[in-house]
Design a protein around this motif. Sequence first.
Motif, PDB file in Angstrom:
ATOM      1  N   ASP A 273       0.808  -1.212   0.000  1.00 16.77           N
ATOM      2  CA  ASP A 273       0.000   0.000   0.000  1.00 16.77           C
ATOM      3  C   ASP A 273       0.846   1.269   0.000  1.00 16.77           C
ATOM      4  N   GLU A 274       2.083   1.134   0.489  1.00 14.16           N
ATOM      5  CA  GLU A 274       2.973   2.285   0.526  1.00 14.16           C
ATOM      6  C   GLU A 274       4.411   1.802   0.530  1.00 14.16           C
ATOM      7  N   ALA A 275       5.296   2.687   0.142  1.00 13.40           N
ATOM      8  CA  ALA A 275       6.736   2.419   0.167  1.00 13.40           C
ATOM      9  C   ALA A 275       7.431   3.723   0.493  1.00 13.40           C
ATOM     10  N   LEU A 276       8.690   3.647   0.857  1.00 15.57           N
ATOM     11  CA  LEU A 276       9.435   4.883   1.057  1.00 15.57           C
ATOM     12  C   LEU A 276       9.418   5.696  -0.223  1.00 15.57           C
ATOM     13  N   THR A 277       9.450   7.008  -0.060  1.00 17.42           N
ATOM     14  CA  THR A 277       9.592   7.837  -1.247  1.00 17.42           C
ATOM     15  C   THR A 277      10.932   7.507  -1.910  1.00 17.42           C
ATOM     16  N   ALA A 278      11.069   7.836  -3.178  1.00 18.66           N
ATOM     17  CA  ALA A 278      12.300   7.517  -3.901  1.00 18.66           C
ATOM     18  C   ALA A 278      13.511   8.119  -3.205  1.00 18.66           C
ATOM     19  N   GLU A 279      13.390   9.370  -2.724  1.00 15.56           N
ATOM     20  CA  GLU A 279      14.521  10.028  -2.064  1.00 15.56           C
ATOM     21  C   GLU A 279      14.834   9.363  -0.727  1.00 15.56           C
ATOM     22  N   ALA A 280      13.806   9.061   0.066  1.00 15.86           N
ATOM     23  CA  ALA A 280      14.028   8.421   1.365  1.00 15.86           C
ATOM     24  C   ALA A 280      14.653   7.047   1.184  1.00 15.86           C
ATOM     25  N   SER A 281      14.200   6.322   0.182  1.00 15.76           N
ATOM     26  CA  SER A 281      14.755   4.995  -0.064  1.00 15.76           C
ATOM     27  C   SER A 281      16.224   5.086  -0.450  1.00 15.76           C
ATOM     28  N   ARG A 282      16.559   6.019  -1.332  1.00 11.63           N
ATOM     29  CA  ARG A 282      17.956   6.188  -1.736  1.00 11.63           C
ATOM     30  C   ARG A 282      18.844   6.541  -0.540  1.00 11.63           C
ATOM     31  N   LEU A 283      18.383   7.501   0.278  1.00 13.05           N
ATOM     32  CA  LEU A 283      19.192   7.936   1.411  1.00 13.05           C
ATOM     33  C   LEU A 283      19.392   6.817   2.428  1.00 13.05           C
ATOM     34  N   LEU A 284      18.344   6.043   2.692  1.00 11.70           N
ATOM     35  CA  LEU A 284      18.458   4.971   3.667  1.00 11.70           C
ATOM     36  C   LEU A 284      19.423   3.888   3.180  1.00 11.70           C
ATOM     37  N   VAL A 285      19.274   3.486   1.932  1.00 14.18           N
ATOM     38  CA  VAL A 285      20.157   2.445   1.396  1.00 14.18           C
ATOM     39  C   VAL A 285      21.606   2.916   1.405  1.00 14.18           C
ATOM     40  N   ARG A 286      21.825   4.172   1.051  1.00 16.58           N
ATOM     41  CA  ARG A 286      23.200   4.688   1.030  1.00 16.58           C
ATOM     42  C   ARG A 286      23.780   4.775   2.441  1.00 16.58           C
ATOM     43  N   ALA A 287      22.957   5.182   3.414  1.00 16.79           N
ATOM     44  CA  ALA A 287      23.436   5.251   4.795  1.00 16.79           C
ATOM     45  C   ALA A 287      23.813   3.861   5.305  1.00 16.79           C
ATOM     46  N   LEU A 288      22.969   2.876   5.042  1.00 13.90           N
ATOM     47  CA  LEU A 288      23.272   1.510   5.468  1.00 13.90           C
ATOM     48  C   LEU A 288      24.506   0.969   4.751  1.00 13.90           C
ATOM     49  N   HIS A 289      24.676   1.372   3.507  1.00 14.89           N
ATOM     50  CA  HIS A 289      25.796   0.873   2.708  1.00 14.89           C
ATOM     51  C   HIS A 289      27.144   1.315   3.285  1.00 14.89           C
ATOM     52  N   VAL A 290      27.197   2.504   3.888  1.00 16.88           N
ATOM     53  CA  VAL A 290      28.476   3.018   4.403  1.00 16.88           C
ATOM     54  C   VAL A 290      28.575   2.917   5.919  1.00 16.88           C
ATOM     55  N   ALA A 291      27.558   2.385   6.579  1.00 17.36           N
ATOM     56  CA  ALA A 291      27.600   2.268   8.039  1.00 17.36           C
ATOM     57  C   ALA A 291      28.729   1.335   8.469  1.00 17.36           C
ATOM     58  N   PRO A 292      29.399   1.633   9.589  1.00 11.12           N
ATOM     59  CA  PRO A 292      30.469   0.762  10.069  1.00 11.12           C
ATOM     60  C   PRO A 292      29.978  -0.668  10.273  1.00 11.12           C
ATOM     61  N   CYS A 293      30.760  -1.640   9.839  1.00 11.00           N
ATOM     62  CA  CYS A 293      30.381  -3.044   9.980  1.00 11.00           C
ATOM     63  C   CYS A 293      31.637  -3.908   9.902  1.00 11.00           C
ATOM     64  N   GLY A 294      31.791  -4.817  10.843  1.00 12.11           N
ATOM     65  CA  GLY A 294      32.923  -5.731  10.825  1.00 12.11           C
ATOM     66  C   GLY A 294      34.086  -5.234  11.655  1.00 12.11           C
ATOM     67  N   VAL A 295      35.272  -5.764  11.382  1.00 13.47           N
ATOM     68  CA  VAL A 295      36.474  -5.405  12.131  1.00 13.47           C
ATOM     69  C   VAL A 295      36.901  -3.994  11.750  1.00 13.47           C
ATOM     70  N   GLU A 296      37.060  -3.168  12.750  1.00 18.76           N
ATOM     71  CA  GLU A 296      37.509  -1.792  12.539  1.00 18.76           C
ATOM     72  C   GLU A 296      39.025  -1.670  12.700  1.00 18.76           C
ATOM     73  N   ARG A 297      39.557  -2.402  13.688  1.00 17.77           N
ATOM     74  CA  ARG A 297      40.992  -2.290  13.970  1.00 17.77           C
ATOM     75  C   ARG A 297      41.448  -3.515  14.760  1.00 17.77           C
TER      76      ARG A 297
END
Length: 501
Positions: free
Chosen positions: A311-335
């Motif tokens: 019935d609804e989905a994120l707006t195109a802009e919100a979807s892009r921003l969320l995916v990009r934020a998750l894509h660069v979020a810290p994950c795994g071994v840092e140091r």
Amino acid sequence: MNAHLEQLSPRPLWRHFRTLCNTPRPSGHEAALVALLERWADGLGLAHDRDAFGNLRIRKPATPGHEQAPGVILQGHLDMVAQANADHAHDFTRDPIETRVGDDGWLHARHTTLGADNGLGVAAALAILEDDALVHGPLEALFTLEEESSMGGALNLAEEWLEGCLLLNLDSEDRGQVYIGCAGGADVLVDAQLPTAPPSPGEAPLSLSLTGLSGGHSGIDIHKGRGNANRLLVRALRALEPLGARLVDYHGGTLRNALPREAFATLLLPEEEHADARARVAALAAELRAELAGVDEGLSLSLTPTAAPADEALTAEASRLLVRALHVAPCGVERMSVELPGVVETSNNLGVVSLSAGRFHLCALVRSLRDSATADIADRFRALFELIGARTRVENAYPGWTPDPASPLLARFRRLHQERLGQDPEVKVIHAGLECGILGGKYPRLDMISFGPLIRGAHSPDERVELSSVEEFWTLLRALVEELATLGAEDADHAAHGAGR
């Protein structure tokens, strides 16, 4: 259920472990087990009490003639991680854990976590308490709550309650090793209400799923190169972004301290792009399997039509921003640590990610030997997700356990290990959240070590324990308790004032 456990050796330990398997005990649901253990203690005439949080202590007076020996605290946590295979229905608040002995000499569960973490440590402490043939000083068994979900029991432990000065944490998972330090950590939680819009003409829903990963412990296994389902599914979403994909919902991971094995998303995509989207996902699946070859072989990534209404989905802009934020979020071994070669210093696990009706939630677990590094990653999350209007907070922070290589308790354990097993144990620092750091902060006088049997696959349905290592663990624990009973009042005073250096 699990009657076969009582045929294993050492029988007293396995009998108690059977009780733990038959008594549901996921984090936050330990009350029935606590009540059962209190009745058990009453039957043996052992004193017991609880603190305000509900942590349980059971006490046993010293063997006559050994009253002046330093008090020993046997410590473990009652709760277990609740993880089951996706195709196996299991209610961890009601159903017992079904175990099986494999031909490989290991004990497994059927399609769920086993609860050897930390059920075997708890079972060993109970077996020590009921062992009337054992010569010992004053004993306390401390059983904490909610370790796996929040370290809540240790964080809320009553002060000026425990009496002993030597603490044996029974929550380690490596044979031939003894731990004298651990990482601290904190939960980083991100929440946002993101804008949504109804489907546009020509958009149709698709289901994107990633399954088949091994999962595992988010600290002990973080450096092994295994896949993180949230990280990998976001890569698929990123590949579909140029085609106009909009997120409807997302569900990945179930626990912040387990490497996520599965993640699922529903998205809207113009129908004319569906064929291209399937080709992109198929190509990415091949790439991911190649990247994980030899480490995590079971990955399955698919994109299929779904009849579920959107019935609804994120707006195109919100979807892009969320995916990009998750894509660069810290994950795994840092140091990796410089001072402790081979030990992870700082890491982060993208443990739980969800999106429903525009409501976004993320829970990550940051671990580090340095509190400043934990704070820095939390701040990076805050800075990143503020860009999409999300709120970030830090909860359940707990300190690390600073190693003390000169510990008198460690010296005695090493000598005993050499005498009994013919080799010196490896002295280690673990990239996981043992409760020792928290307990040491509340009771600075404690001299502490941590050891246990060989457990693999903790926090996943692959969890298993090597049977022969349990016998070895029991032999060492029993011998160490007897060894400590030979110490006198001067040794107890030295332990109390020498700890925490």
